[in-house]
Design a protein around this motif. Structure first.
Motif, mmCIF file in Angstrom:
data_model
loop_
_atom_site.group_PDB
_atom_site.id
_atom_site.type_symbol
_atom_site.label_atom_id
_atom_site.label_comp_id
_atom_site.label_asym_id
_atom_site.label_seq_id
_atom_site.Cartn_x
_atom_site.Cartn_y
_atom_site.Cartn_z
ATOM 1 N N ALA B 93 0.823 -1.214 0.000
ATOM 2 C CA ALA B 93 0.000 0.000 0.000
ATOM 3 C C ALA B 93 0.854 1.260 0.000
ATOM 4 O O ALA B 93 0.452 2.291 -0.533
ATOM 5 N N ASN B 115 -14.332 0.116 -9.690
ATOM 6 C CA ASN B 115 -13.045 -0.569 -9.775
ATOM 7 C C ASN B 115 -11.912 0.414 -10.022
ATOM 8 O O ASN B 115 -10.868 0.355 -9.378
ATOM 9 N N PHE B 118 -11.376 2.863 -7.021
ATOM 10 C CA PHE B 118 -11.093 2.268 -5.705
ATOM 11 C C PHE B 118 -9.762 2.723 -5.116
ATOM 12 O O PHE B 118 -9.694 3.183 -3.977
ATOM 13 N N GLY B 119 -8.710 2.605 -5.919
ATOM 14 C CA GLY B 119 -7.374 2.961 -5.427
ATOM 15 C C GLY B 119 -7.260 4.436 -5.072
ATOM 16 O O GLY B 119 -6.622 4.801 -4.074
ATOM 17 N N ARG B 122 -9.107 5.054 -1.796
ATOM 18 C CA ARG B 122 -8.360 4.491 -0.663
ATOM 19 C C ARG B 122 -7.187 5.395 -0.294
ATOM 20 O O ARG B 122 -6.726 5.388 0.832
ATOM 21 N N ARG B 123 -6.699 6.153 -1.256
ATOM 22 C CA ARG B 123 -5.566 7.038 -1.000
ATOM 23 C C ARG B 123 -6.018 8.446 -0.658
ATOM 24 O O ARG B 123 -5.239 9.392 -0.717
ATOM 25 N N ARG B 170 -3.997 6.276 -11.217
ATOM 26 C CA ARG B 170 -3.329 6.721 -9.991
ATOM 27 C C ARG B 170 -2.023 7.446 -10.241
ATOM 28 O O ARG B 170 -1.405 7.939 -9.297
#
Lengths: 276, 369
Positions: B93, B115, B118-119, B122-123, B170
């Motif tokens: 992570a 999808n 998501f990343g 989360r960040r 990202r």
């Protein structure tokens, strides 16, 4: 033997088996629809002349019956929920980690499932008595949980096994810690297995008689199964039709739950049995 | 399906500052519970925005190396440095890398949009920012119409693009690809190969790409890393690897059809093969037993040379590959013009071009210069 004959024999066996289980249920339905006078006519009046729902009305408007039903739901639901909550981390560990003695441990867990509550009920009674936990729903819930955990661990483990570890790795790379991964990825995907474990535990708890019978005595605490037994033991044949109605009301929730969710349960049990 | 991946508009297209980070592996070792180490002490330095392909047969440690870099495995020893900072103790992570998995690893309970987002979420990227970035990535990957679909409803190629979208959105420091094209059909694999390379040209990011397909390695890489049994056999540009393989293993693994090998003895005047056939000695100070390696283009049909019988023809359109059976070298592949006037069963002579011959030590398999 031609396939056709084989099919017929299979169906025949199916019908015999179904009859074996359906007959008592139909008999119960028959009795519950009769008037007190018809109860004495036995099998001759399998289909009552004047079917009545009075027995159900009487049962369902009885305050005590409602309490018994509620007690049963509460004990089963909390027992099942507890079993699933306890089993989930164990199942996750069994599915995802390799550790020494994992195989024997998993077999050991399954072996606990094979111990009937009957065998341990006396030590269990003394034990709970010493802890001052007799006459308490908490103790019954705890025992239900203990009974439900082994099967739940296996069922949920198989559910976890079907979730590709790459999904968890992708989530880790996406910035999740282990708890995040479990909550956002693994558990939602294991929902069918979790639900099946919960429902199977509910059904097991619902048909549980011995544990609450031994551990609980106060009338207001009894679940429906024990209450019906007490009622049957204390009443005459003139209340048979009421007893039948009560039994049906007690059996129907479990039957309904099973019928409605059988696909889910079968899928969870079969998961991993064939290559997905 | 012809998919054109456009670079996200938000990414600076002609910015000279590198997007990606440098990567350095120092004596990296990964040992699992039993057997020899999966990764047996590898060293690699990658420049920012470089495209490196790790290639090798199954079990050579390439995927394990990638997983070590991603933080999905813990190194037994050695260092992993991203942008000059040791990251061994950081989890996946924290490393700010993105990975495209072989089976895509899309979250099946989330829509395409979820999808990809998501990343970012989360960040700690805000919902609005994430939405904008996802829309941008979706446009770049032509996923806009699929945003509300579930992964289960997508074709292999679409899943592949979603997996790429999830990675590029990202702007990671490192891009990791773990055999991302191996589940696609041949045609789509070809298209996606070009598109990944084109994407890298437009939005350069340090990229490590793992494959067992030597064609993918040759066509995509700035540098190719050939791995064997947990070690790096050779690092070089695709043409360096092809033209000067450091070992028989590399020579065998890279190039299709494969190189032909024959054992012989090299003297001052000639290279004598096992069956007594004498070939002109290649220019090398080495003398003694050698293994001769000839690529298909190092042999041509001639009026004199090794007698050979044509076994089969593989017409590829632009050229035709011919498998000849020879006494001296056994079966050998030769590249011919597209429409050779030949039929299987025909006989002829093959003339090796000894200036293009490769020589290896028969014992160690190492290249002899």
């Amino acid at each position: 033997m031609t396939p056709r004959v084989g099919d017929m024999l299979t169906y025949l066996a199916g019908i015999v088996l179904a009859a074996l289980f359906l007959m008592p249920l139909l008999w119960l339905v028959s009795l519950s629809l009769r008037t007190p006078a018809e109860v004495y006519l036995g099998a001759a009046r399998f289909i009552p002349e004047a079917p009545t729902l009075d027995n159900f009305r009487q049962i369902l408007t009885d305050g005590a019956f409602g309490t018994y039903l509620w007690n049963a739901v509460k004990l089963c639901a909390l027992g099942a929920l507890g079993a699933v909550i306890v089993a989930t981390p164990a199942a996750y560990a069994a599915s995802r980690f390799t550790f020494r003695g994992k195989g024997p441990l998993m077999v050991g867990i399954l072996m606990v499932q094979m111990i009937s509550p009957l065998v341990v009920i006396i030590p269990l009674y003394r034990y709970l008595d010493r802890l001052g936990m007799l006459e308490s729903h908490l103790s019954v819930i705890a025992v239900y949980m203990a009974i439900g955990v082994p099967l739940s661990v296996w069922l949920i483990k198989v559910g976890f096994d079907t979730i590709p570890p790459a999904l968890e790795e992708a989530a880790a790379i996406d910035g999740c810690n282990r708890a995040d991964i479990l909550m956002r990825i693994t558990l939602p995907l294991a929902a069918p297995a979790l639900a099946s474990a919960f429902i199977l535990n509910m059904i097991m708890g619902w048909s549980q008689f011995l544990v609450p019978f031994i551990l609980l005595t106060r009338d207001g605490q009894l679940p429906i199964a024990v209450a019906i037994y007490n009622f049957a033991g204390s009443s005459s044949a003139s209340t048979t039709q009421l007893l039948a109605a009560a039994c049906l009301v007690a059996v129907v929730p479990a039957l309904a739950a099973f019928l409605a969710l059988q696909r889910l349960i079968v899928r969870a049990i079969m998961a991993g049995a064939v290559k997905g | 399906m012809n998919v054109t991946i456009q670079a996200p508009q938000t990414a600076p297209m002609h910015d000279k500052t590198p997007q990606g980070a440098t990567l350095r592996l120092r004596d990296l070792v990964k040992r699992f519970a039993s057997g020899p180490p999966a990764v047996a002490g590898i060293n690699l330095d990658m420049a920012a925005d470089e495209f490196v392909v790790l290639v090798g047969p199954s079990g050579c440690g390439k995927s394990t190396t990638l997983r070590l870099i991603a933080g999905l495995e813990t190194a037994t020893s050695g260092d992993i440095e991203i942008a000059g900072k040791r990251v061994n103790d950081q989890g996946a992570a924290q490393r700010d890398v993105a990975m495209v998995f072989q089976n895509y690893a899309l979250y099946p309970h989330m829509t395409v949009a979820q999808n990809i987002a998501f990343g970012l979420r989360r960040r700690g990227v805000s919902r609005a920012e994430a939405k904008a970035a996802v829309a941008e990535a979706a446009r770049a990957l032509e996923l806009t119409d699929l945003m509300h679909r579930m992964p289960g409803d997508l074709s292999g190629g679409q899943k592949q693009r979603v997996a790429m979208g999830r990675a590029i959105v990202r702007n990671p420091r490192l891009f990791l690809f773990d055999e991302p094209l191996s589940n696609l059909d041949a045609r789509l694999r070809l298209t996606m190969r070009t598109e990944i390379k084109r994407m890298h040209a437009r939005v350069p990011t340090t990229t490590i790409y793992v494959t067992h397909d030597q064609t993918e390695a040759m066509t995509m890489a700035d540098r190719v890393v050939v791995m064997n049994a947990g070690r790096i056999e050779q690092i070089g540009t695709p043409m360096e690897i092809y033209n000067t393989p450091v070992s028989r293993f590399v020579a065998e693994f890279i190039g299709a059809p494969a190189m032909t090998f024959a054992d012989g003895v090299l003297t001052d005047t000639a290279l004598t093969l096992g069956n007594g056939l004498r070939l002109p000695a290649p220019a090398t100070p080495h003398r003694g037993p050698v293994t001769l390696g000839l690529r298909p283009e190092a042999l041509r049909l001639a009026s004199t040379g090794l007698p050979a019988r044509l076994e089969l023809l593989e017409p590829l359109g632009a050229e035709t590959l011919a498998l000849w059976q020879t006494d001296a070298l056994g079966p050998v592949w030769v590249r011919l013009n597209p429409r050779p006037d030949l039929r299987p069963g025909a006989t002829g002579c093959l003339q090796p071009d000894m200036t293009r011959a490769h020589l290896f030590d028969p014992q160690t398999g190492q290249r002899l210069t």
